[in-house]
Design a protein around this motif. Structure first.
Motif, PDB file in Angstrom:
ATOM      1  N   THR A  28       0.793  -1.184   0.012  1.00 25.51           N
ATOM      2  CA  THR A  28      -0.040  -0.099   0.014  1.00 25.51           C
ATOM      3  C   THR A  28       0.885   1.131  -0.022  1.00 25.51           C
ATOM      4  N   ASP A  33      -4.189   6.660   4.540  1.00 21.04           N
ATOM      5  CA  ASP A  33      -5.353   6.074   4.937  1.00 21.04           C
ATOM      6  C   ASP A  33      -6.171   6.447   3.934  1.00 21.04           C
ATOM      7  N   GLY A  34      -7.708   5.516   4.034  1.00 19.20           N
ATOM      8  CA  GLY A  34      -8.726   5.718   3.149  1.00 19.20           C
ATOM      9  C   GLY A  34      -8.725   4.916   1.850  1.00 19.20           C
ATOM     10  N   SER A 133      -7.977   0.036   7.205  1.00 19.50           N
ATOM     11  CA  SER A 133      -8.290   1.467   7.013  1.00 19.50           C
ATOM     12  C   SER A 133      -7.658   1.929   5.787  1.00 19.50           C
ATOM     13  N   HIS A 134      -6.368   1.374   5.452  1.00 20.55           N
ATOM     14  CA  HIS A 134      -5.562   2.065   4.652  1.00 20.55           C
ATOM     15  C   HIS A 134      -5.830   0.985   3.077  1.00 20.55           C
ATOM     16  N   GLY A 136      -9.682  -0.083   2.675  1.00 23.12           N
ATOM     17  CA  GLY A 136     -10.993  -0.132   2.397  1.00 23.12           C
ATOM     18  C   GLY A 136     -11.850  -0.701   1.309  1.00 23.12           C
TER      19      GLY A 136
END
Length: 243
Positions: A28, A33-34, A133-134, A136
């Motif tokens: 990632t 985040d997101g 969270s990173h 989603g």
């Protein structure tokens, strides 16, 4: 989902993990985040989730597109214990390739194994990764050639989260009936001088896909000689369809 190790290099964050007895790796963007698009990558036969070409592609997806990428070891590969049925089918398949014996019963057995075990494993991995969270809940793409194609076709047919795919170097091992259930945008790679998958079989598989947007990329060379420039096309393809 249990993380085993975490490393960072340049802008890419790499996490090795276990989900039950399934070993995998997640790449990632570092410190971001997101939700984001997720690429599931299937490695080739005899390789693993951290094969150099898998790692190189994953890092480009992350660094150049901001995607997340996940790969797992297929049965009897990488950090997984030997899977008796998988190994038996693979060994017999290799022997029959050399002798010209009928492959249909082995192909049918392997397809059944993929549908019964490997597709549910991949769905479990997607569920777990998209809870992070990173990563989603974003659109999912699939990339896989050779063994990665054989596994990918049933997965894409069964998994509505996959919205675009790059496949190739596959033919008779894949059910045309299963391929006909695939309608997502598709790029398909063929090596014109493939010594393992006759081009007639690859072309027949390409024809079987029901996608209204599908593109055939045929290049001269043997099974393992896909040109490096195809990766540039892959990046553009997924950026266009996954955003």
């Amino acid at each position: 989902m249990r993380f085993i190790s975490e490393t960072s290099s340049d802008s890419v964050f790499e996490q090795l993990f276990l989900i039950g007895d399934i070993p995998g790796v997640l790449w990632t963007p570092r410190g971001v985040d997101g939700p984001r698009p997720l690429i599931a990558m299937g490695h080739g036969g005899g390789q693993s989730k951290t094969a150099p070409d898998i790692v190189d592609r994953a890092r480009r997806f992350v660094a150049e597109c901001g995607f997340a990428v996940v790969a797992v070891d297929a049965p009897s590969h990488g950090d997984r214990p030997e899977h008796e049925e998988f190994t038996r089918i693979a060994t017999e398949y290799e022997a029959r390739l050399d002798t010209g014996e009928g492959l249909a019963p082995l192909i049918a057995g392997f397809q059944a194994l993929v549908v019964r075990q490997i597709v549910p494993e991949w769905q479990t991995v997607l569920d777990a990764v998209q809870e992070l969270s990173h990563v989603g809940i974003g659109p999912v793409g699939y990339w896989g050639v050779s063994l990665g194609c054989v596994i990918g076709v049933p997965l894409i047919a069964a998994e509505p989260r996959v919205r675009a795919a790059v496949l190739g170097l596959g033919g008779a091992e894949v059910s045309a009936e299963t391929a006909a259930r695939i309608t997502v945008p598709l790029e398909f790679l063929v090596q014109w001088d493939d010594e393992r998958v006759p081009r007639t079989q690859s072309l027949a598989l390409f024809d079987a896909f029901a996608s209204t947007e599908k593109t055939l990329h045929a290049n001269p060379g043997k099974h393992g000689e896909v040109p490096a420039f195809e990766m540039d096309s892959t990046l553009r393809f997924f950026a266009r369809h996954l955003g």
